[in-house]
Design an enzyme around this catalytic site. Structure first.
Site, PDB file in Angstrom:
ATOM      1  N   ASP A   1      86.484  19.817  31.547  1.00  0.00           N
ATOM      2  CA  ASP A   1      87.923  19.871  31.734  1.00  0.00           C
ATOM      3  C   ASP A   1      88.225  19.131  33.040  1.00  0.00           C
ATOM      4  OD1 ASP A   1      90.304  22.489  30.914  1.00  0.00           O
ATOM      5  OD2 ASP A   1      90.611  20.445  31.607  1.00  0.00           O
TER       6      ASP A   1
HETATM    7  C1  GLC Z   1      93.938  20.459  31.769  1.00  0.00           C
HETATM    8  C2  GLC Z   1      93.659  21.465  30.675  1.00  0.00           C
HETATM    9  C3  GLC Z   1      93.052  20.874  29.440  1.00  0.00           C
HETATM   10  C4  GLC Z   1      93.567  19.463  29.257  1.00  0.00           C
HETATM   11  C5  GLC Z   1      93.023  18.634  30.399  1.00  0.00           C
HETATM   12  C6  GLC Z   1      93.518  17.184  30.349  1.00  0.00           C
HETATM   13  O1  GLC Z   1      93.630  21.016  33.003  1.00  0.00           O
HETATM   14  O2  GLC Z   1      92.909  22.621  31.019  1.00  0.00           O
HETATM   15  O3  GLC Z   1      93.389  21.749  28.340  1.00  0.00           O
HETATM   16  O4  GLC Z   1      93.137  18.949  28.017  1.00  0.00           O
HETATM   17  O5  GLC Z   1      93.336  19.186  31.663  1.00  0.00           O
HETATM   18  O6  GLC Z   1      94.893  17.143  30.593  1.00  0.00           O
END
Ligand code: GLC
Length: 755
Positions: A290
């Site tokens: 993430d």
């Molecule tokens: C965010 C979220 C994730 C998302 C990623 C990219 O922090 O936790 O669900 O896909 O970053 O935006």
């Protein structure tokens, strides 16, 4: 023509010679339509040409900054493998040209985006799509999203989010399919299929990304990014099943989560990612971190610095580093020191290259600009409206105030009545809010401006300035029925947007009380990102339509339901609390040794009551026990009668037995309508305490007035299995019960024995 990369035929021949035996017999293709043998051979052929810097570059994912000189240099040097948040097709093509035409090996980029419930045409938030209990609707929404987003160059979406979510304080419940593993599994698979279609190499598909692996929904206190404590049998019974279902369906990628499980950050959890995901499940897709989640293992207190976090993540099997700059800064050094083997690195790179071949990017790296920006088509808008109509949940309808009668004069009020931005809910990065059709606009279109009087009373959901309420109440007095469109702005749910007070924010409660005081019938439409504590809405409304942020066409959808053109058929995908402090709240709870009974509530307790006189069972003195509305609940404009459950046998063999349960359902009302027949089971005695109910099947059926239909579900021994204290999946002999009912709190139990 790409002068750098071998023509695909020559490439394929060379690759076949080099790596014919590279196919692992145990892996499950993480994408339908991919020819494994050819792709594996091409992966090996390409990998064999790559430098360590180029290998690490494939693992590096950066956020979009446009086609800047710095970004062009990074791409040309082969130090970027994928980009997120580039959604202009011309920019995407310019960046892709740098990778394909101007880097040494011409490996194309993957462009990613959070397309969570629509790209331009916004569908109900996933929690709302779950309220439809209709996998075909969810799949169609994902297909529409893939067609729109891929026409802008996006080929990888960070969706579906299948975190089982049982705490409404947690803002991300909005992105989930709710509290139940079975429902989340069915709908997560539908979303994967919608994004990926039957051949991921087709340019109008997107790689799905099943997230957040795993247990994120159990964040302590419903506070985002918080720690979780999940014993492995519980993880395997509740949190893993939707991920397993999506892996088995061929989901191309996963994303690991921000949380730790019992102190182990998922980004470093080798048992999760290597033993379970790739070992037990045989999944061979790409695991993406993430956003900066690798680096976050430093503040989590698991790694002393970025290099240690890099080592932990690489060894655990995180293939792609999203925005930690961990792999590009530390992985080469770790490999050269022998702390991370070149084989570990190669395996990470193989997964990324395999995905790029599966996506067909080597053959079709560019957006077809002649066919770009396929947004807001009539059929897309119709699909979004249908989804919103089917997601609306009728929670209350006293005196049949709904559907609205012909010719009534309607007062439309409330902060969400004309909310072009907030009606769409969380995660709408590419929203064009002027395309949103609001409730007010739709009702004006439907009834004609002469039949509608309107005054919001409050200008946004958190508005505490009550000055406008009087004008709204005055207008309401001139109408036959009051429509109060209330709830939460979009920003009050989603990532990092957690609340401890689940009631209507701002002055909405006061406004509703004043509207009720007019003595006119009040219909509340609640637009929100979570199950809210709406006891005061129930007390002050004659009817309640609950609509998890319904998206672009939410207005026409709600107007059609209010007018009776559409009979509501939504059912709750999550329990509705009586009070905020009940969270976490879910139907599939343990019975405890003292289940709630004989509850004496606080206001009933006499002065100086003797200590044990108020009842020593499991309940709250100020709200009793259980939900305001149970999981699976939803009313209709018609009525349904569920007959007694009939079993094919009273006994089932624990090894390979099956049992069929049937129930005749009749539409006893005067209009056509749909109900969701739900099958629940209970294992009365287990080697671990078992929940009082577990959803094991459902079927949404539509019946004409007077029509009867028998629904049947066949259970096999594995459907009754759970993970015991030794982490073994077992079906234990003993007494069971099952229900076929319209929600998790109704129906008569039917017993049977497993032998
Ligand atoms: C965010 C979220 C994730 C998302 C990623 C990219 O922090 O936790 O669900 O896909 O970053 O935006």
């Amino acid at each position: 023509m790409n002068k750098k990369l071998f023509p695909s035929i020559a490439f394929g021949l060379l690759a076949t010679i080099v790596a014919g035996g590279a196919i692992s017999s145990c892996t499950k293709s993480a994408a339908k339509g991919s020819d494994n043998a050819d792709i594996e051979a091409r992966v090996e052929a390409l990998l064999s040409q790559m430098t360590i810097d180029e290998k690490i570059g494939q693992l590096n994912q950066l956020t979009g900054v446009g086609c800047t000189p710095e970004r062009v240099a990074e791409i040309r040097s082969g130090s970027v493998g994928s980009l997120l948040n580039e959604v202009d097709p011309d920019t995407v093509n310019a960046l892709q040209r740098e990778a394909v035409e101007n880097s040494r090996l011409g490996i194309p980029l993957i462009i990613a985006r959070d397309v969570i419930h629509g790209f331009k045409t916004i569908f109900p938030i996933p929690l709302g799509q779950a309220a439809t209990w209709d996998a075909s609707i969810v799949e169609e929404g994902a297909r529409v999203a893939a067609d729109e987003a891929s026409s802008a160059g996006v080929r990888w979406t960070f969706s579906p989010m299948v975190d089982v979510s049982r705490d409404a304080r947690w803002g991300r419940i909005a992105e989930s399919f709710g509290e139940d593993p079975y429902l989340a599994s069915k709908l997560g698979v539908a979303m994967v299929n919608g994004y990926q279609g039957d051949d991921l190499s087709k340019p109008n598909t997107m790689a799905a990304c099943v997230k957040h692996f795993v247990g994120y929904g159990a964040s302590e206190g419903g506070k985002d990014y918080n720690t979780t404590w999940i014993p492995e049998p519980h993880l395997r019974d509740v949190y893993l099943p939707p991920f397993k279902a999506c892996a088995d369906a061929g989901a191309a990628t996963f994303m690991c989560s921000f949380n730790d499980i019992n102190g182990m950050p998922t980004n470093a959890d080798t048992h999760l990612m290597r033993d379970i995901l790739r070992g037990e499940w045989g999944w061979d897709g790409v695991m993406c971190s993430d956003w900066s989640s690798i680096q976050q293992m430093v503040p989590q207190g698991y790694c002393k610095d970025l290099e240690a976090a890099t080592e932990a993540a690489a060894k655990a099997g995180v293939d792609v580093d999203m925005m930690s700059y961990a792999y590009v800064s530390s992985l080469k050094n770790l490999v050269e020191q022998g702390k991370v083997s070149e084989k570990v690195l190669d395996d990470l790179v193989r997964n990324v290259l395999r995905l790029k071949f599966r996506l067909g990017l080597f053959e079709n790296p560019y957006v077809d600009t002649a066919n770009a920006r396929r947004f807001f088509t009539e059929s897309n808008l119709a699909a979004a409206q249908h989804a919103a109509e089917q997601s609306a949940i009728l929670l209350k309808n006293d005196g049949g105030v709904l559907p609205l009668k012909e010719g009534v004069r309607i007062a439309v009020t409330g902060p969400m009545m004309d909310a072009k931005h907030d009606q769409n809910g969380t995660w709408c990065f590419d929203l064009e809010k002027d395309k949103t059709v609001t409730v007010l606009e739709a009702l004006n279109d439907m009834y004609g401006e002469g039949k509608i009087v309107a005054a919001p009373g409050l200008t946004y959901s958190r508005d505490t300035n009550a000055a406008g309420i009087a004008a709204a109440v005055a207008k309401a007095r001139t109408a036959d029925v009051i429509l109060f469109v209330c709830g939460e702005e979009a920003v009050l749910s989603g990532e990092a947007h957690c609340r401890t007070d689940l009631t209507l924010p701002g002055a909405q409660k006061e406004m509703l009380r004043q509207l009720k005081a007019t003595g006119k019938p009040v219909v509340s439409v609640v637009m929100t990102g979570r199950p809210m504590a709406i006891k005061d809405v129930v007390d002050n409304s004659d009817a309640i339509l609950y609509c998890f942020h319904p998206g672009t066409m939410g207005g026409p959808a709600i107007a059609n339901v209010l007018s009776g053109k559409v009979n509501p058929s939504g059912h709750l995908p999550a329990s509705m609390p009586k009070a905020s402090a009940q969270a976490p709240l879910y139907y599939s709870h343990k019975n405890t040794g003292r289940p709630a009974e004989g509850m004496m509530l606080m206001d009933e307790v006499p002065l100086e009551a003797e200590q044990t006189s108020t009842g020593c069972t499991s309940f709250y003195m100020d709200c009793g026990d259980g939900p305001l509305f149970p999981f699976g609940y939803g009313l209709s404009y018609t009525d349904f009668n569920y007959g007694p459950v009939v079993l094919s046998s009273e006994k089932m063999d624990a090894k390979n037995g099956t049992i069929t349960a049937s129930c005749e359902i009749e539409n006893t009302g005067s209009v056509k309508g749909a109900t969701v027949a739900q099958l629940y089971i209970r294992d009365l005695v287990g080697s671990l305490c078992r929940p009082v109910k577990e959803l094991k099947g459902y079927e949404k059926i539509e019946l004409a007035p007077g029509e009867k239909r028998t629904v049947s579900f066949t259970l096999n021994a594995d459907d009754l299995a759970f993970y015991n204290a030794a982490n073994e999946r077992v079906t234990e002999p003993g007494d069971f019960q099952l229900w076929i009912a319209a929600d998790s709190a109704s129906g008569e139990a039917k017993g049977f024995v497993v032998e």
